[in-house]
Design a protein around this motif. Structure first.
Motif, PDB file in Angstrom:
ATOM      1  N   GLU A  67     -20.178  21.165  90.152  1.00  0.00           N
ATOM      2  CA  GLU A  67     -19.287  20.038  89.905  1.00  0.00           C
ATOM      3  C   GLU A  67     -20.095  18.851  89.381  1.00  0.00           C
ATOM      4  OE1 GLU A  67     -16.156  20.597  89.880  1.00  0.00           O
ATOM      5  OE2 GLU A  67     -16.300  22.531  90.888  1.00  0.00           O
ATOM      6  N   CYS A  68     -19.706  18.377  88.210  1.00  0.00           N
ATOM      7  CA  CYS A  68     -20.464  17.314  87.527  1.00  0.00           C
ATOM      8  C   CYS A  68     -20.569  16.056  88.357  1.00  0.00           C
ATOM      9  CB  CYS A  68     -19.813  16.995  86.182  1.00  0.00           C
ATOM     10  SG  CYS A  68     -19.877  18.346  85.005  1.00  0.00           S
ATOM     11  N   THR A  69     -19.494  15.677  89.032  1.00  0.00           N
ATOM     12  CA  THR A  69     -19.531  14.450  89.818  1.00  0.00           C
ATOM     13  C   THR A  69     -20.519  14.567  90.975  1.00  0.00           C
ATOM     14  OG1 THR A  69     -17.574  15.250  91.003  1.00  0.00           O
ATOM     15  CG2 THR A  69     -17.209  13.679  89.224  1.00  0.00           C
ATOM     16  N   ALA A  70     -20.567  15.727  91.619  1.00  0.00           N
ATOM     17  CA  ALA A  70     -21.497  15.928  92.729  1.00  0.00           C
ATOM     18  C   ALA A  70     -22.938  15.915  92.225  1.00  0.00           C
ATOM     19  CB  ALA A  70     -21.194  17.248  93.430  1.00  0.00           C
ATOM     20  N   ILE A  71     -23.185  16.559  91.105  1.00  0.00           N
ATOM     21  CA  ILE A  71     -24.537  16.587  90.543  1.00  0.00           C
ATOM     22  C   ILE A  71     -24.984  15.186  90.157  1.00  0.00           C
ATOM     23  CG2 ILE A  71     -25.948  17.432  88.628  1.00  0.00           C
ATOM     24  CD1 ILE A  71     -24.160  19.952  88.618  1.00  0.00           C
ATOM     25  N   THR A  72     -24.094  14.440  89.489  1.00  0.00           N
ATOM     26  CA  THR A  72     -24.444  13.085  89.071  1.00  0.00           C
ATOM     27  C   THR A  72     -24.655  12.180  90.275  1.00  0.00           C
ATOM     28  OG1 THR A  72     -23.189  13.359  87.027  1.00  0.00           O
ATOM     29  CG2 THR A  72     -23.725  11.114  87.670  1.00  0.00           C
ATOM     30  N   GLU A  73     -23.843  12.331  91.298  1.00  0.00           N
ATOM     31  CA  GLU A  73     -24.015  11.553  92.523  1.00  0.00           C
ATOM     32  C   GLU A  73     -25.392  11.812  93.118  1.00  0.00           C
ATOM     33  OE1 GLU A  73     -22.140   9.007  95.610  1.00  0.00           O
ATOM     34  OE2 GLU A  73     -21.437   9.614  93.633  1.00  0.00           O
ATOM     35  N   TYR A  74     -25.780  13.065  93.185  1.00  0.00           N
ATOM     36  CA  TYR A  74     -27.100  13.402  93.724  1.00  0.00           C
ATOM     37  C   TYR A  74     -28.208  12.775  92.876  1.00  0.00           C
ATOM     38  CZ  TYR A  74     -31.406  15.904  94.559  1.00  0.00           C
ATOM     39  OH  TYR A  74     -32.721  16.195  94.811  1.00  0.00           O
ATOM     40  N   LEU A  75     -28.131  12.942  91.568  1.00  0.00           N
ATOM     41  CA  LEU A  75     -29.174  12.422  90.689  1.00  0.00           C
ATOM     42  C   LEU A  75     -29.284  10.904  90.798  1.00  0.00           C
ATOM     43  CD1 LEU A  75     -28.429  14.544  87.489  1.00  0.00           C
ATOM     44  CD2 LEU A  75     -30.339  14.858  89.082  1.00  0.00           C
ATOM     45  N   ASP A  76     -28.140  10.237  90.888  1.00  0.00           N
ATOM     46  CA  ASP A  76     -28.143   8.781  90.922  1.00  0.00           C
ATOM     47  C   ASP A  76     -28.712   8.247  92.231  1.00  0.00           C
ATOM     48  OD1 ASP A  76     -27.615   6.463  89.452  1.00  0.00           O
ATOM     49  OD2 ASP A  76     -25.711   6.120  90.467  1.00  0.00           O
ATOM     50  N   HIS A  77     -28.461   8.938  93.327  1.00  0.00           N
ATOM     51  CA  HIS A  77     -28.932   8.472  94.631  1.00  0.00           C
ATOM     52  C   HIS A  77     -30.355   8.918  94.942  1.00  0.00           C
ATOM     53  CE1 HIS A  77     -25.206   6.798  96.602  1.00  0.00           C
ATOM     54  NE2 HIS A  77     -24.735   7.282  95.470  1.00  0.00           N
ATOM     55  N   ALA A  78     -30.760  10.044  94.413  1.00  0.00           N
ATOM     56  CA  ALA A  78     -32.071  10.594  94.766  1.00  0.00           C
ATOM     57  C   ALA A  78     -33.189  10.101  93.860  1.00  0.00           C
ATOM     58  CB  ALA A  78     -32.026  12.130  94.722  1.00  0.00           C
ATOM     59  N   HIS A  79     -32.839   9.503  92.739  1.00  0.00           N
ATOM     60  CA  HIS A  79     -33.864   9.146  91.759  1.00  0.00           C
ATOM     61  C   HIS A  79     -33.659   7.715  91.268  1.00  0.00           C
ATOM     62  CE1 HIS A  79     -35.237  13.338  91.478  1.00  0.00           C
ATOM     63  NE2 HIS A  79     -33.957  13.657  91.586  1.00  0.00           N
ATOM     64  N   GLY A  80     -34.352   6.786  91.910  1.00  0.00           N
ATOM     65  CA  GLY A  80     -34.354   5.413  91.448  1.00  0.00           C
ATOM     66  C   GLY A  80     -33.101   4.637  91.813  1.00  0.00           C
ATOM     67  N   GLU A  81     -32.909   3.503  91.126  1.00  0.00           N
ATOM     68  CA  GLU A  81     -31.778   2.625  91.397  1.00  0.00           C
ATOM     69  C   GLU A  81     -30.463   3.311  91.041  1.00  0.00           C
ATOM     70  OE1 GLU A  81     -30.280  -1.891  90.126  1.00  0.00           O
ATOM     71  OE2 GLU A  81     -31.937  -0.918  89.079  1.00  0.00           O
ATOM     72  N   MET A  82     -29.428   3.042  91.834  1.00  0.00           N
ATOM     73  CA  MET A  82     -28.116   3.625  91.582  1.00  0.00           C
ATOM     74  C   MET A  82     -27.436   2.858  90.441  1.00  0.00           C
ATOM     75  SD  MET A  82     -26.746   4.469  95.437  1.00  0.00           S
ATOM     76  CE  MET A  82     -27.357   2.916  96.115  1.00  0.00           C
ATOM     77  N   THR A  83     -27.453   3.428  89.275  1.00  0.00           N
ATOM     78  CA  THR A  83     -26.924   2.756  88.090  1.00  0.00           C
ATOM     79  C   THR A  83     -25.636   3.372  87.569  1.00  0.00           C
ATOM     80  OG1 THR A  83     -28.297   4.149  86.664  1.00  0.00           O
ATOM     81  CG2 THR A  83     -29.216   2.018  87.343  1.00  0.00           C
TER      82      THR A  83
END
Length: 208
Positions: A67-83
């Motif tokens: 699921e794209c939203t779950a993947i993007t949520e993980y990437l945004d929270h696990a790597h740097g500032e939440m943008t």
């Protein structure tokens, strides 16, 4: 990290843009999935994602995220500032709400039109089609474009003054819409200007 996907498809594009926006493309191994050959329906892939859809993120510890939203949520929270997904509770709520509306009313509606009311991916993969439903969903997509144009009355991006996952979902929707023969109506000038802005972002060129 590994991304199991197929280049050129709308949903994989969503995650690829997110990776590019986060500066993570060089940290990911892309594993191509032969969707046209039906690999996504085989047991080996279904063990990664029982829904049989791409993309799938495989983490180093063997965890699979679909699921794209779950993947993007993980990437945004696990790597740097939440943008991409919001910093405050209110930002996250608004972004999640608008992302879902764009996903359901535009991206998914375009997909339904493509798969049901056109030749789609061909008779081997399009095993069920409902022409009336497809045409209805085309109208849903066009109505959603009018709503999206309204979101841009006071802001440069769909969820406010900053580029977010909402814009990414819409970008993928337009990539799909182009293949399905759906264009932005001429009178939606704000949406046209937005489309010009987001397609000029370096992340899109790096993602495709």
């Amino acid at each position: 990290m590994k991304i199991h996907d197929i280049a050129g498809f709308a949903n994989p594009l969503r995650v690829r843009i997110a990776l590019a926006e986060k500066g993570l493309l060089d940290q990911v191994e892309f594993v191509p999935v032969d969707v046209m050959g039906g690999e996504h329906r085989m047991p080996a892939f279904l063990a990664k994602n029982p829904s049989g859809t791409v993309p799938v993120l495989e983490l180093d510890d063997g965890t699979f995220l679909s699921e794209c939203t779950a993947i993007t949520e993980y990437l945004d929270h696990a790597h740097g500032e939440m943008t991409l997904t919001g910093r405050t509770a209110l930002e996250r709520g608004i972004i999640h709400m608008l992302q879902r509306k764009v996903e359901a009313g535009f991206l998914n509606a375009v997909g339904a039109y493509f798969h049901h009311a056109t030749d789609g991916l061909g008779p081997v993969l399009e095993t069920y089609q409902n022409q009336d439903w497809g045409r209805h969903q085309r109208e849903t997509a066009l109505k959603t474009l009018v709503w999206m144009d309204g979101l841009l009355k006071e802001h440069d991006y769909l969820a406010g003054d900053q580029f977010t996952v909402v814009d990414i979902t819409a970008m993928a929707g337009f990539a799909f819409a182009s293949a399905a023969g759906i264009a932005i109506p001429d009178d939606l000038t704000r949406l046209t200007a937005w489309h010009q802005r987001v397609t000029a972002r370096p992340s899109l060129a790096r993602a495709v």
